[in-house]
Scaffold this motif. Structure first.
Motif, PDB file in Angstrom:
ATOM      1  N   MET A  79     -17.730 -17.972  15.357  1.00 54.74           N
ATOM      2  CA  MET A  79     -17.002 -17.249  16.403  1.00 54.74           C
ATOM      3  C   MET A  79     -17.630 -17.489  17.777  1.00 54.74           C
ATOM      4  O   MET A  79     -18.848 -17.531  17.919  1.00 54.74           O
ATOM      5  N   PHE A  81     -17.693 -15.869  21.540  1.00 57.16           N
ATOM      6  CA  PHE A  81     -17.381 -14.591  22.190  1.00 57.16           C
ATOM      7  C   PHE A  81     -17.108 -14.754  23.681  1.00 57.16           C
ATOM      8  O   PHE A  81     -17.565 -15.714  24.308  1.00 57.16           O
ATOM      9  N   GLN A  82     -16.442 -13.748  24.218  1.00 54.56           N
ATOM     10  CA  GLN A  82     -16.140 -13.743  25.657  1.00 54.56           C
ATOM     11  C   GLN A  82     -17.418 -13.774  26.499  1.00 54.56           C
ATOM     12  O   GLN A  82     -17.500 -14.468  27.498  1.00 54.56           O
ATOM     13  N   SER A  83     -18.424 -13.005  26.067  1.00 53.55           N
ATOM     14  CA  SER A  83     -19.669 -12.923  26.853  1.00 53.55           C
ATOM     15  C   SER A  83     -20.675 -13.981  26.407  1.00 53.55           C
ATOM     16  O   SER A  83     -21.847 -13.877  26.732  1.00 53.55           O
ATOM     17  N   TYR A  84     -20.236 -14.960  25.638  1.00 54.69           N
ATOM     18  CA  TYR A  84     -21.044 -16.068  25.102  1.00 54.69           C
ATOM     19  C   TYR A  84     -22.002 -15.600  24.002  1.00 54.69           C
ATOM     20  O   TYR A  84     -22.198 -16.293  23.033  1.00 54.69           O
ATOM     21  N   ALA A  85     -22.610 -14.396  24.200  1.00 55.62           N
ATOM     22  CA  ALA A  85     -23.536 -13.840  23.201  1.00 55.62           C
ATOM     23  C   ALA A  85     -24.611 -14.834  22.797  1.00 55.62           C
ATOM     24  O   ALA A  85     -24.920 -14.985  21.616  1.00 55.62           O
ATOM     25  N   LEU A  86     -25.200 -15.503  23.767  1.00 49.71           N
ATOM     26  CA  LEU A  86     -26.318 -16.414  23.464  1.00 49.71           C
ATOM     27  C   LEU A  86     -27.598 -15.587  23.368  1.00 49.71           C
ATOM     28  O   LEU A  86     -27.702 -14.527  23.975  1.00 49.71           O
ATOM     29  N   PRO A  88     -30.885 -14.783  24.651  1.00 53.43           N
ATOM     30  CA  PRO A  88     -31.461 -15.095  25.961  1.00 53.43           C
ATOM     31  C   PRO A  88     -32.870 -15.682  25.901  1.00 53.43           C
ATOM     32  O   PRO A  88     -33.271 -16.411  26.792  1.00 53.43           O
ATOM     33  N   PRO A 131     -30.682 -19.957  28.374  1.00 57.70           N
ATOM     34  CA  PRO A 131     -29.314 -19.641  28.826  1.00 57.70           C
ATOM     35  C   PRO A 131     -29.213 -19.235  30.287  1.00 57.70           C
ATOM     36  O   PRO A 131     -28.254 -19.580  30.968  1.00 57.70           O
ATOM     37  N   LYS A 132     -30.229 -18.517  30.787  1.00 59.10           N
ATOM     38  CA  LYS A 132     -30.130 -18.037  32.174  1.00 59.10           C
ATOM     39  C   LYS A 132     -30.177 -19.184  33.184  1.00 59.10           C
ATOM     40  O   LYS A 132     -29.834 -19.002  34.347  1.00 59.10           O
ATOM     41  N   ARG A 139     -22.889 -22.421  29.444  1.00 62.69           N
ATOM     42  CA  ARG A 139     -23.183 -21.379  28.448  1.00 62.69           C
ATOM     43  C   ARG A 139     -22.085 -21.337  27.389  1.00 62.69           C
ATOM     44  O   ARG A 139     -22.349 -21.198  26.200  1.00 62.69           O
ATOM     45  N   ASP A 158     -12.739 -15.483  20.854  1.00 61.36           N
ATOM     46  CA  ASP A 158     -12.297 -14.189  21.385  1.00 61.36           C
ATOM     47  C   ASP A 158     -12.324 -14.241  22.916  1.00 61.36           C
ATOM     48  O   ASP A 158     -13.365 -14.020  23.520  1.00 61.36           O
ATOM     49  N   ASN A 163     -14.439 -15.153  31.360  1.00 63.74           N
ATOM     50  CA  ASN A 163     -15.500 -14.952  32.348  1.00 63.74           C
ATOM     51  C   ASN A 163     -15.673 -16.141  33.288  1.00 63.74           C
ATOM     52  O   ASN A 163     -16.584 -16.154  34.104  1.00 63.74           O
TER      53      ASN A 163
ATOM     54  N   PRO B 169     -26.358  -5.727  23.726  1.00 66.76           N
ATOM     55  CA  PRO B 169     -24.928  -6.024  23.651  1.00 66.76           C
ATOM     56  C   PRO B 169     -24.459  -6.168  22.196  1.00 66.76           C
ATOM     57  O   PRO B 169     -25.105  -6.843  21.404  1.00 66.76           O
ATOM     58  N   GLU B 171     -22.015  -7.771  21.035  1.00 68.47           N
ATOM     59  CA  GLU B 171     -21.632  -9.143  20.669  1.00 68.47           C
ATOM     60  C   GLU B 171     -22.845  -9.984  20.259  1.00 68.47           C
ATOM     61  O   GLU B 171     -22.713 -10.890  19.447  1.00 68.47           O
ATOM     62  N   LEU B 172     -24.003  -9.656  20.824  1.00 67.64           N
ATOM     63  CA  LEU B 172     -25.224 -10.394  20.475  1.00 67.64           C
ATOM     64  C   LEU B 172     -25.583 -10.142  19.003  1.00 67.64           C
ATOM     65  O   LEU B 172     -25.917 -11.062  18.262  1.00 67.64           O
ATOM     66  N   ALA B 175     -22.916 -11.846  16.873  1.00 69.99           N
ATOM     67  CA  ALA B 175     -23.121 -13.303  16.808  1.00 69.99           C
ATOM     68  C   ALA B 175     -24.224 -13.615  15.795  1.00 69.99           C
ATOM     69  O   ALA B 175     -24.109 -14.567  15.014  1.00 69.99           O
ATOM     70  N   ILE B 178     -22.906 -13.273  12.247  1.00 64.12           N
ATOM     71  CA  ILE B 178     -22.097 -14.431  11.863  1.00 64.12           C
ATOM     72  C   ILE B 178     -22.999 -15.636  11.600  1.00 64.12           C
ATOM     73  O   ILE B 178     -22.754 -16.424  10.697  1.00 64.12           O
ATOM     74  N   LEU B 194     -36.594  -9.577  22.663  1.00 64.63           N
ATOM     75  CA  LEU B 194     -35.972  -9.114  23.904  1.00 64.63           C
ATOM     76  C   LEU B 194     -36.603  -7.835  24.429  1.00 64.63           C
ATOM     77  O   LEU B 194     -36.347  -7.421  25.550  1.00 64.63           O
ATOM     78  N   GLY B 277     -32.572 -10.844  31.273  1.00 62.62           N
ATOM     79  CA  GLY B 277     -31.115 -10.778  31.358  1.00 62.62           C
ATOM     80  C   GLY B 277     -30.555 -10.951  29.966  1.00 62.62           C
ATOM     81  O   GLY B 277     -30.573 -12.039  29.420  1.00 62.62           O
ATOM     82  N   VAL B 278     -30.066  -9.866  29.367  1.00 63.59           N
ATOM     83  CA  VAL B 278     -29.617  -9.959  27.978  1.00 63.59           C
ATOM     84  C   VAL B 278     -28.338 -10.762  27.889  1.00 63.59           C
ATOM     85  O   VAL B 278     -28.124 -11.521  26.971  1.00 63.59           O
ATOM     86  N   LYS B 279     -27.494 -10.630  28.910  1.00 61.33           N
ATOM     87  CA  LYS B 279     -26.237 -11.363  28.857  1.00 61.33           C
ATOM     88  C   LYS B 279     -26.530 -12.845  29.044  1.00 61.33           C
ATOM     89  O   LYS B 279     -26.924 -13.280  30.116  1.00 61.33           O
ATOM     90  N   GLY B 280     -26.336 -13.601  27.920  1.00 61.96           N
ATOM     91  CA  GLY B 280     -26.717 -14.998  27.829  1.00 61.96           C
ATOM     92  C   GLY B 280     -26.466 -15.902  28.937  1.00 61.96           C
ATOM     93  O   GLY B 280     -26.189 -16.025  29.937  1.00 61.96           O
TER      94      GLY B 280
END
Lengths: 332, 280
Positions: A79, A81-86, A88, A131-132, A139, A158, A163, B169, B171-172, B175, B178, B194, B277-280
């Motif tokens: 999957m 995701f919209q927020s990438y969910a990598l 970090p 990722p940052k 990403r 999804d 973004n 998050p 979604e993290l 992910a 999965i 983190l 920054g948690v958002k990848g």
């Protein structure tokens, strides 16, 4: 590659029914887009395929296997995701390959798969970055890379492009479509953007209130929308709708005609007053108020010299009309 | 040149007064510790001379570090062992507990969390007697473990980890599921790496608490074998005449590791906050 089959699938949150009994087959190897307005249940449906959302009733089969109660990692899906969910704290290479490492795969095999995916997605020079240190598009490519290396039976997306800015979105649309034709896997893609749906899908499923309004090829939905909802949702700008006496004269309770099928014509039957004009260069959008009909949008080719307040006559071919009665399409 | 207006002066003045309130006792401690003349210390006590060093001698330090009756090195080793063992175990167990409470699927997560938070209202001193009796029954008095185990479970630490983990998050985590991560692997490979900022914060807070703990160690230790620095220092007050020079040298020696630990983790803390920054 595998097909996905929903059989009488229900989803309830307490007393609220989100999906009231749904049957759907997503064909093997297809790029199926689930589209609909916010809250229509499209993401819930995708999350149910992934196993991130439990099913209240019915069953889901992937490639013939009943996966209704299987763990997400056991379903053969990946999957994006919209927020990438990598992750970090991990490098691009680890983000792509860490799942494989946990599954106990040999290091050489992991390295080969990561290198393959990186090459496919033009990420080879970024493998050591975090990722940052990447742009939004990069990403998203890493997130797709993480999906590819798993060699899943079904890819789930999804709203993966939401973004990104408009230019990057257009570029990624092409890249995703190319990726699909290259690897040929079954892809299920959720979006609320009908342009994305039309440009990428070989099959669109339009959802509304947890029910399927219509499923079919993009041009089939465009040319022969089964319901007023689909007619209004597919196509941009939105289809014009005519109700009341005028609609009955044209043969339905509700009659729709697309803005691109209306034309400025001196002999046209409808007289309208221009309210606003948008000059887009290659085309002009004219917003007008027609007598006894109501508001109409006309999409004219080229740059049309018109200004607000001017009176125009509008013409059309009756073969371009979409007639609806009782909420269903009336065959032409 | 930057000019300070009246609005900026008032907070600055307030901060200066506060800083002096903290620094003056420290300056006095260092000044006395560097003065080998006990009579001179007594005379200068209370005057400006007791805050600004006049002599720079390490004699008090050497006496403290080499005292055969009060083996400083042993106390330091005991304190370090107790502090770091408690800290490592505390971070490990409290973070695991918090992760289950924040991301698990148990239906009783909320009541359990409320119960844990409620224990913050119970003063630690009120638990000392029952704990001492338990330690006695288990035959664990005068040991390292009796000073380590009771400090491991820490409600504040669980709460801080819980706050952090519940904001990860969704979604993290999904992910990772999965990708085939087990619940423990998500904790180990996603959540913990983190949470460096929160680990640093908890480490600093708990380090100070354990390093300086007095009441519990004084109740459960009997001799220098397992005694920490905080308790050992009190032995200096037991003699007929307090040797202030030695006491202050002891206090400075005891404080230096704390200050170092704080400085090291503070740098890491800031770096972690900036890079988390948690958002990848």
């Amino acid at each position: 590659m595998a097909d996905v089959v929903f059989s009488a699938v229900h989803k309830r949150y307490g007393a609220v029914e989100i999906i009231p009994g749904l049957d759907l087959t997503i064909p093997e190897g297809s790029f199926t887009v689930l589209v609909g307005p916010s809250g229509c249940g499209k993401s819930t449906l995708l999350r149910m395929i992934a196993g991130l959302e439990e099913v209240s009733g019915g069953s889901i089969h992937i490639g013939g296997d009943d996966v209704t109660t299987s763990d997400p990692s056991q379903r053969g899906i990946a999957m994006v995701f919209q927020s990438y969910a990598l992750y970090p704290h991990m490098s691009v290479a680890d983000n792509i390959g860490f799942g494989l490492k946990l599954s106990g795969m040999a290091k050489t095999e992991i390295a080969a798969r990561v290198a393959d995916a990186a090459e496919t997605l033009q990420l080879t020079h970024l493998l050591d970055r975090k990722p940052k240190q990447l742009s939004g598009g990069q990403r998203q490519r890493v997130a797709i890379g993480r999906a590819i290396v798993r060699k899943p039976r079904v890819f789930l997306f999804d709203e993966p492009l939401s973004n990104l800015d408009a230019a990057l979105r257009a570029q990624m649309r092409v890249e995703l479509a190319e990726l699909h034709s290259r690897i040929g896997a079954t892809m299920v893609y959720v979006t609320h953007d009908q342009v994305e749906a039309m440009t990428m899908a070989d099959r669109i499923v339009v959802l509304n209130g947890g029910r399927i309004e219509q499923a079919g090829a993009p041009m089939e939905l465009y040319r022969q929308p089964a319901t007023p909802f689909v007619a209004g949702f597919i196509g941009s700008p939105r289809m014009n709708f005519i109700t009341g006496e005028e609609a009955r004269k044209l043969g339905g309770d509700l009659v729709g005609i697309r803005p691109e099928h209306l034309r400025l014509s001196e002999n046209g039957p409808w007289i309208a007053s221009v309210r606003h004009v948008e000059h887009l260069g290659a085309e002009t959008l004219i917003y007008a108020e027609a007598e006894a009909i109501g508001p109409l949008t006309i999409k004219a080719e080229g740059d049309v010299a018109l200004e607000a307040g001017k009176s125009i006559r509008i013409g059309f071919n009756t073969t371009d009309l979409h007639r609806f009665a009782g909420g269903r399409r009336v065959p032409n | 040149m930057m000019r300070l207006n009246r609005d900026a002066m008032l907070p600055l003045l307030f901060a200066l007064v506060l800083a002096l309130g903290v620094l003056l006792p420290l300056m006095m401690m260092v000044t006395i510790s560097l003065n080998p003349n006990e009579q001179d210390i007594m005379v200068s006590m209370g005057s400006l001379r007791s805050f600004i060093p006049q002599v720079f001698s390490l004699q008090n330090y050497i006496e403290v570090w080499t005292d055969p009756v009060h083996p400083f090195a042993r106390y330091l080793a005991n304190t370090a062992l107790i502090t770091f063992s408690t800290l490592i175990l505390s971070i490990f167990f409290n973070s695991m507990a918090a992760f289950v409470l924040a991301q698990g699927t148990l239906p009783i997560r909320k009541p359990v969390m409320i119960l844990i938070l409620a224990t913050l209202a119970v003063p630690g001193e009120s638990l000392v007697l029952p704990q001492l009796m338990m330690a006695g029954w288990l035959g664990q008095v005068d040991s390292y473990q009796v000073q380590i185990v009771p400090g491991v479970a820490n409600a504040m630490s669980i709460f801080l980890f819980y706050q952090f983990f519940s904001r990860l998050p969704k979604e993290l985590i999904e992910a990772a599921r999965i990708d085939g991560f087990s619940f423990f692997q998500i904790y180990r490979h996603v959540a913990m790496p983190l949470s460096k900022p929160v680990i640093s914060a908890i480490a600093v807070l708990q380090f100070l608490e354990i390093w300086n703990a007095y009441l519990w160690p004084v109740m459960v230790t009997r001799g220098p074998e397992y005694r920490p620095l905080s308790v050992a220092m009190s032995a200096y007050f037991g003699t007929n005449q307090a040797a202030w020079g030695n006491i202050m040298a002891f206090a400075v020696s005891m404080a230096i590791p704390v200050i170092l630990f704080f400085l090291i983790l503070q740098r890491q803390f800031i770096a972690s906050v900036m890079s988390s920054g948690v958002k990848g």
